[in-house]
Structures are given as structure tokens and as C-alpha cells.
Design an enzyme around this catalytic site. Structure first.
Site, mmCIF file in Angstrom:
data_model
loop_
_atom_site.group_PDB
_atom_site.id
_atom_site.type_symbol
_atom_site.label_atom_id
_atom_site.label_comp_id
_atom_site.label_asym_id
_atom_site.label_seq_id
_atom_site.Cartn_x
_atom_site.Cartn_y
_atom_site.Cartn_z
ATOM 1 N N GLY A 14 0.785 -1.235 0.000
ATOM 2 C CA GLY A 14 0.000 0.000 0.000
ATOM 3 C C GLY A 14 0.817 1.285 0.000
ATOM 4 N N SER A 15 2.068 1.217 -0.490
ATOM 5 C CA SER A 15 2.852 2.460 -0.499
ATOM 6 C C SER A 15 2.251 3.466 -1.492
ATOM 7 C CB SER A 15 4.325 2.190 -0.795
ATOM 8 O OG SER A 15 4.515 1.788 -2.125
ATOM 9 N N ASN A 16 1.703 2.984 -2.589
ATOM 10 C CA ASN A 16 1.012 3.903 -3.506
ATOM 11 C C ASN A 16 -0.247 4.461 -2.859
ATOM 12 O OD1 ASN A 16 2.138 4.250 -6.353
ATOM 13 N ND2 ASN A 16 2.429 2.056 -5.994
ATOM 14 N N LEU A 86 -4.655 -6.976 -7.057
ATOM 15 C CA LEU A 86 -4.310 -8.110 -7.918
ATOM 16 C C LEU A 86 -5.480 -8.895 -8.512
ATOM 17 C CD1 LEU A 86 -1.178 -9.431 -5.977
ATOM 18 C CD2 LEU A 86 -1.304 -7.779 -7.846
ATOM 19 N N LEU A 88 -9.040 -9.191 -10.914
ATOM 20 C CA LEU A 88 -9.780 -8.539 -11.996
ATOM 21 C C LEU A 88 -11.010 -7.864 -11.399
ATOM 22 C CD1 LEU A 88 -9.923 -11.073 -14.976
ATOM 23 C CD2 LEU A 88 -8.697 -8.887 -14.884
ATOM 24 N N HIS A 105 0.593 0.282 -13.408
ATOM 25 C CA HIS A 105 1.365 -0.938 -13.650
ATOM 26 C C HIS A 105 2.834 -0.537 -13.771
ATOM 27 C CE1 HIS A 105 1.907 -5.085 -14.911
ATOM 28 N NE2 HIS A 105 2.790 -4.616 -15.784
ATOM 29 N N GLU A 175 6.288 5.906 -9.286
ATOM 30 C CA GLU A 175 4.860 5.688 -9.026
ATOM 31 C C GLU A 175 4.345 6.685 -7.994
ATOM 32 O OE1 GLU A 175 3.423 1.631 -8.656
ATOM 33 O OE2 GLU A 175 5.361 0.857 -9.239
HETATM 34 C C1 GAR Z 1 3.269 -1.360 -7.408
HETATM 35 O O1 GAR Z 1 4.533 -1.413 -8.018
HETATM 36 C C2 GAR Z 1 2.178 -1.423 -8.454
HETATM 37 O O2 GAR Z 1 2.472 -0.724 -9.628
HETATM 38 C C3 GAR Z 1 2.138 -2.916 -8.720
HETATM 39 O O3 GAR Z 1 2.225 -3.498 -7.447
HETATM 40 C C4 GAR Z 1 3.026 -2.654 -6.608
HETATM 41 C C5 GAR Z 1 2.251 -2.371 -5.329
HETATM 42 O O4 GAR Z 1 3.051 -1.669 -4.410
HETATM 43 N N1 GAR Z 1 0.941 -3.300 -9.420
HETATM 44 C C6 GAR Z 1 0.915 -4.278 -10.315
HETATM 45 O O5 GAR Z 1 1.887 -4.958 -10.578
HETATM 46 C C7 GAR Z 1 -0.440 -4.505 -10.983
HETATM 47 N N2 GAR Z 1 -0.323 -5.386 -12.090
HETATM 48 P P1 GAR Z 1 2.372 -0.915 -3.196
HETATM 49 O O6 GAR Z 1 1.410 -1.906 -2.524
HETATM 50 O O7 GAR Z 1 3.505 -0.557 -2.282
HETATM 51 O O8 GAR Z 1 1.649 0.295 -3.711
#
Ligand code: GAR
Length: 195
Positions: A14-16, A86, A88, A105, A175
Site C-alpha cells: 500500500g505504499s502507492n 491483484l 480482476l 502498472h 509511481e
Molecule cells: C506497485 O509497483 C504497483 O504498480 C504494482 O504493485 C506494486 C504495489 O506496491 N501493481 C501491479 O503490478 C499490478 N499489475 P504498493 O502496494 O507498495 O503500492
């Protein structure tokens, strides 16, 4: 004017999600209404708590039978943001939010996308393919993995000395910097678009 209300879907760290919550913390037009996760262990849930953002977990059945969709409606959610999510998105949610679901992505789609391509695996594949550049793609969500209209891409270099972990760090920084801004532009412009 009423604010646009985001629901963030996250499956993992969940850093994004945190970057988005922080960015819209005091925003005049956009607010985060809730964070949803399919994974009760997701650290994303802790991050939501830290910022007093309501959060909920759900099962695949609740996603597919319309229950989650109902929560979104009850909370007047206007836009759905996938951030490391993750699964759909089922038809019922897609039709409730046409052109109003966005994903990020960590590659330059259509390269290194599709089912099973997420997180670390993508950066490993990029290094193995000896790419000289990679980056991030923000796109509208449809019924397939990593498809839908591309809204923005940002590139960075792949250095000959990079391993997947180093590359992953560089991409994740991009990101955090760009996803909130792209969401802001997308939400703001969708206000004039018919549903
Ligand atoms: C991020 O790099 C995001 O772009 C990727 O998962 C990571 C989640 O990081 N998403 C995918 O690969 C979707 N196909 P986060 O939980 O720290 O935000």
C-alpha cells in the site's frame, strides 16, 4: 461544489495508497472515501488507519455478487483507484464506473503486462530481457489484466548494473511521484465527460 470521492483498492503493502492518501489529504476537489482490500493481512490497511481513512476487507464472492459495489454507492464514491490490486474487476463494478477506474502498472505496457505479471516479477523480466528503459503506465481498467486506454506513461533508465530490486525501487519512486498527479488530472477532466 461536491468533492469527487476516491475508493482505493490495494492488495499488499500500500505504499502507492499512502502516497495518494497524503496527496489528497487537503485537496479542494478530491478526497479519499475509503480503502478496500481483498487481503486482511495487507499493510495497506494499517496505512489507511494511520490517516483515518475508513477501510474494509472483502471476499471474491462479495466482489462478484455486487456487495462491494453497493458499499461504493452508499459512500458516494465517484472514482475507483487500483493501487497494487491483484484481482480482476467484475462486470458489475465496471458498468457502475465507466471510464472511472484507473490502475497503475510498473512497466511500459503493453510490455511486461498480463496475468501473473506483478511486482517483483516484472522487474526481474525487464532485467532478464536487457531492456534499456522501463517505467510506469497508468491506464483505465477493463475486463482484462493491464489493458484499457493508456492515460500516461513515465520512463526511467535500466542501468547495466541494476538487479530487479534496484530497478523496483527506482520505479516505485516514480509511481509515488506521478500516480497522484495523474489521478488528479484524470478525475478533474472526467467531471466534464458524460458517463
Ligand atoms: C506497485 O509497483 C504497483 O504498480 C504494482 O504493485 C506494486 C504495489 O506496491 N501493481 C501491479 O503490478 C499490478 N499489475 P504498493 O502496494 O507498495 O503500492
Amino acid at each position: 461544489m461536491k468533492k469527487s470521492r476516491l475508493a482505493i483498492f490495494a492488495s499488499g503493502s500500500g505504499s502507492n495508497a499512502e502516497a495518494i492518501i497524503k496527496y489528497f489529504g487537503n485537496h479542494p476537489q478530491i478526497e479519499v472515501a475509503l480503502l478496500l482490500s481483498n487481503n486482511a493481512q495487507a499493510y495497506a490497511l494499517e496505512r489507511a488507519k494511520k490517516y483515518n481513512v475508513p477501510s474494509k476487507t472483502f471476499t471474491k464472492t462479495q466482489f462478484q455478487n455486487g456487495e462491494v459495489n453497493q458499499w461504493l454507492k452508499e459512500l458516494n464514491v465517484t472514482h475507483v483507484v487500483l493501487a497494487g490490486f491483484l484481482w480482476l474487476v467484475p462486470e458489475i463494478v465496471l458498468t457502475t464506473f465507466p471510464h472511472r477506474i484507473i490502475n497503475i502498472h510498473p512497466s511500459l505496457l503493453p510490455k511486461f503486462g498480463g496475468k501473473g505479471m506483478h511486482g517483483h516479477k516484472i522487474h526481474e523480466a525487464v532485467v532478464a530481457a536487457q531492456e534499456t528503459e522501463t517505467g510506469i503506465t497508468m491506464h483505465e481498467v477493463n475486463e482484462h489484466y493491464d489493458e484499457g486506454k493508456i492515460l500516461a506513461q513515465v520512463k526511467c533508465a535500466v542501468l547495466p548494473t541494476d538487479d530487479a530490486a534496484m530497478l523496483g525501487e527506482r520505479v516505485l519512486k516514480l509511481e509515488h511521484e506521478y500516480y497522484p498527479k495523474v489521478i488528479e488530472a484524470w478525475v478533474t477532466s472526467s467531471a466534464d465527460r458524460p458517463r
